[in-house]
Design a protein around this motif. Structure first.
Motif, short mmCIF file in Angstrom:
data_model
loop_
_atom_site.label_atom_id
_atom_site.label_comp_id
_atom_site.label_asym_id
_atom_site.label_seq_id
_atom_site.Cartn_x
_atom_site.Cartn_y
_atom_site.Cartn_z
N THR A 264 -12.24 11.40 63.32
CA THR A 264 -12.77 12.38 62.37
C THR A 264 -11.73 13.49 62.16
O THR A 264 -10.78 13.64 62.94
CB THR A 264 -14.06 13.00 62.92
OG1 THR A 264 -13.74 13.77 64.08
CG2 THR A 264 -15.07 11.92 63.28
N PRO A 265 -11.89 14.29 61.10
CA PRO A 265 -10.96 15.40 60.88
C PRO A 265 -10.92 16.39 62.05
O PRO A 265 -9.92 17.10 62.23
CB PRO A 265 -11.51 16.08 59.62
CG PRO A 265 -12.25 15.00 58.90
CD PRO A 265 -12.84 14.15 59.99
N GLY B 100 -13.48 10.44 54.73
CA GLY B 100 -12.75 11.53 55.37
C GLY B 100 -12.08 11.21 56.68
O GLY B 100 -11.42 12.08 57.25
N LEU B 101 -12.21 9.98 57.18
CA LEU B 101 -11.60 9.64 58.47
C LEU B 101 -10.09 9.47 58.34
O LEU B 101 -9.56 9.20 57.25
CB LEU B 101 -12.21 8.35 59.02
CG LEU B 101 -13.71 8.36 59.31
CD1 LEU B 101 -14.13 7.04 59.94
CD2 LEU B 101 -14.09 9.52 60.22
N GLN B 102 -9.40 9.60 59.47
CA GLN B 102 -7.95 9.36 59.54
C GLN B 102 -7.69 8.13 60.38
O GLN B 102 -8.35 7.91 61.41
CB GLN B 102 -7.25 10.57 60.19
CG GLN B 102 -7.44 11.87 59.44
CD GLN B 102 -6.96 13.07 60.24
OE1 GLN B 102 -6.47 12.93 61.35
NE2 GLN B 102 -7.10 14.26 59.67
N SER C 187 -5.31 10.35 56.21
CA SER C 187 -6.64 10.04 55.68
C SER C 187 -6.48 9.23 54.40
O SER C 187 -5.36 9.04 53.90
CB SER C 187 -7.43 11.31 55.42
OG SER C 187 -6.72 12.19 54.57
#
Length: 584
Positions: A91-92, A123-125, A48
């Motif tokens: 997303t997480p 918050g994205l990876q 992230s």
């Protein structure tokens, strides 16, 4: 049988020609060859934004509200520069999102450097990516730095521009995304509509979220007849989109805007419509579904009032967080002036005020406040009116404002729907955040502007960005041209694009002209280079003097295209001001 030599030679020639033709047809012409591509360095996949070196100092890097900024780089000079990128994030919780294409609304390439930048939901990876380059396609490309998002303030609509799906839609222009785009003034194409058997709308908030309130804007909020307002519906919540819990159930709504308090944590929200209108019309019409996790700034703050009906009905009852405790859970006044004042203790930035009238406390709706106004003040001496209501019938009213104040005052001018003289307020709620935010900055103010044409020498495009709309007919941009467009160059600080979160248009009525001259239909586009444009706002049935349009867009240039210049057949476009604002 012996084949003559000349026949064998002819056969060989034919075979050779066929092989040659096959080879030519299989070959890819130079113009069709794909550009050289390099992959994202695999060691960085799965991280992230907080896993990379932070840098928010460079122009264009942010920080931005709710958006992480990712900067990518080609590590070797032989690779040249970026031509385009395709990036994949999740997303997480592991949900893979649609690819981000650069250049485009979410990112840009810094010309003359081996660098590119994207802005995505916080918050994205990053999980994968590929890049077209101008040079040698060797090695890979990397994430060089990031700038983490400014956290969302408590009163931001958590559903805004989040992924949405529905059981069906009435038309291509009335999909579920229209119910979470932050706008409800763009006419029938600014709503989600469904004639399906089940009529449901689902929003993915992206991660588990504390939810305190829902706001639904029904047909009447979008300018349609109130007979089309949703009659019966429920709102459900879920952590996994499989198991659902019903948080709100409504069976006899008539209001254009409804507010629903909850206390819950969920990732998914689903609106189920069981009776779509007040009539037999089968279409569900939702102009906006809003989700808030806000904090009520007025809760248990010091209050005063002009008077109270009984010892148990003092002003403190209107800020105690409760509206279900019966007649002793309200502020009541039969005084001549009927006012209620709340002191936050220090300056606060206010975005929304909710008033719970008699019906919200279980009394007859004929006791709901008919007419009132809401004022703001820094010192409790000089007051500014932020809200004026003259014909309310609803039990709960929600009022969007943009103000900074320490004091809020509710003045009641007509206390009920009847001749009953008593004002009854079960709760006065104020949402926003403590402390003062910097004033909004209009990024279009006095920037270079051009247009397709102008009606007179005094009505050029610069009049639409001069910060004034009260100077009469010579204080507007006017066009009778075929194209009717206005373009503003916001500039490019440090070679980066500008983040815009809100456009405000001041039409003819805002300048004192007849409202029949207000722009009927238009769109707003943005561009990085004034060549390739992407549309961020489309309105087909505006009637308002001032229209506000919330977006999440990046660009250097803004273009307003007017397609229906007035409410009548008058051919002149009239824009008194085009304003563009960054995140606040």
């Amino acid at each position: 049988m012996v084949i003559p030599m000349h026949v064998r030679d002819l056969f060989r020639l034919i075979v050779a020609l066929l092989i040659c033709m096959i080879g030519l047809s299989a070959a890819t012409p130079a113009w069709a060859q794909p550009s050289p591509q390099v992959p994202l360095w695999s060691e960085q996949a799965g991280r992230s934004a907080d896993g990379f070196p932070p840098n928010c100092q460079e122009p264009g890097n942010g920080p931005f509200v709710g958006l992480d900024v990712w900067t990518f780089r080609l590590p070797t000079p032989e690779q040249g520069e970026f031509k385009g990128l395709t990036l994949y994030f999740m997303t997480p919780e592991g949900q893979e999102l649609a690819p981000v294409i650069v250049p485009g609304p979410d990112g840009d390439i810094t010309q003359g450097t081996p660098q590119a930048r994207v802005r995505v939901q916080a918050g994205l990876q990053i999980i994968n990516g590929s890049a077209e380059v101008t040079g040698n396609p060797i090695g890979d490309f990397t994430v060089s730095q990031t700038c983490l998002a400014i956290p969302l303030t408590p009163d931001i609509n958590l559903a805004w521009n989040k992924p949405a799906i529905a059981d069906s839609q009435c038309a291509l222009s009335q999909g579920p995304e229209k119910a979470i785009n932050g706008s409800w003034t763009g006419g029938p194409s600014d709503r989600w509509c469904s004639t399906g058997a089940s009529k449901w709308l689902r929003v993915d908030l992206g991660s588990s979220t504390n939810i305190r309130q829902f706001v639904l804007r029904h047909a009447g909020a979008g300018g349609e007849p109130t007979s089309f307002n949703t009659r019966a519906f429920n709102i459900q919540m879920s952590a996994d989109s499989t198991t659902w819990t019903t948080a709100v159930t409504v069976t006899a709504n008539t209001a254009s805007v409804t507010t629903h308090d909850v206390t819950a944590t969920a990732r998914y929200v689903r609106l189920n419509i069981t009776t779509p209108t007040q009539t037999t019309d089968p279409s569900a019409r939702i102009y906006e579904l809003e989700v808030y996790g806000g904090v009520n700034l007025a809760l248990n703050k010091p209050t005063t009032a002009d008077s109270q009906c009984a010892l148990s009905q003092g002003p403190e009852k209107a800020v105690n967080g409760s509206s279900t405790g019966g007649l002793s859970d309200k502020w009541c006044s039969t005084g001549a002036s009927r006012w209620l004042r709340v002191d936050f203790g220090s300056s606060a930035t206010i975005r929304r005020v909710v008033v719970r009238h008699a019906g919200a406390g279980g009394e007859p709706t004929s006791f709901n406040t008919r007419a009132f106004n809401i004022q703001m003040s820094a010192d409790s001496t000089t007051w500014t009116t932020a809200v004026t209501v003259t014909a309310n019938t609803a039990s709960v009213t929600t009022h969007d404002v943009t103000a900074t104040a320490r004091y809020v005052r509710l003045n009641i001018t007509t206390p009920t729907q009847t001749t009953d003289p008593s004002a009854r307020i079960y709760e006065l709620e104020v949402y926003g955040q403590a402390g003062s935010l910097p004033p909004e900055v209009n990024l279009a103010l006095n920037k270079p502007a051009i247009a397709d044409s102008q009606c007179a020498l005094t009505q050029g495009p610069q009049k639409a960005v001069n910060g004034s709309s009260t100077g009469g007919a010579s204080d507007k941009w006017c066009s009778t041209g075929v194209g009717k467009w206005l373009r503003v160059d916001l500039g490019s600080p440090g070679g980066s694009l500008v983040n815009i979160r809100k456009f405000v248009l001041r039409h003819a009525g805002a300048g004192g002209e007849a409202t029949s001259f207000n722009t009927r239909a238009f769109n707003i586009q943005m561009s990085a280079d004034a060549i390739q444009w992407w549309t961020v706002v489309t309105v087909t049935a505006n009637t308002a003097n001032v229209s506000t349009h919330y977006v999440d867009a990046f660009g250097r240039y803004v273009r307003l295209n007017v397609t229906a210049p007035a409410q009548t057949t008058d051919p002149s476009a009239r824009i008194y001001e085009l304003e563009a604002y960054p995140p606040s």
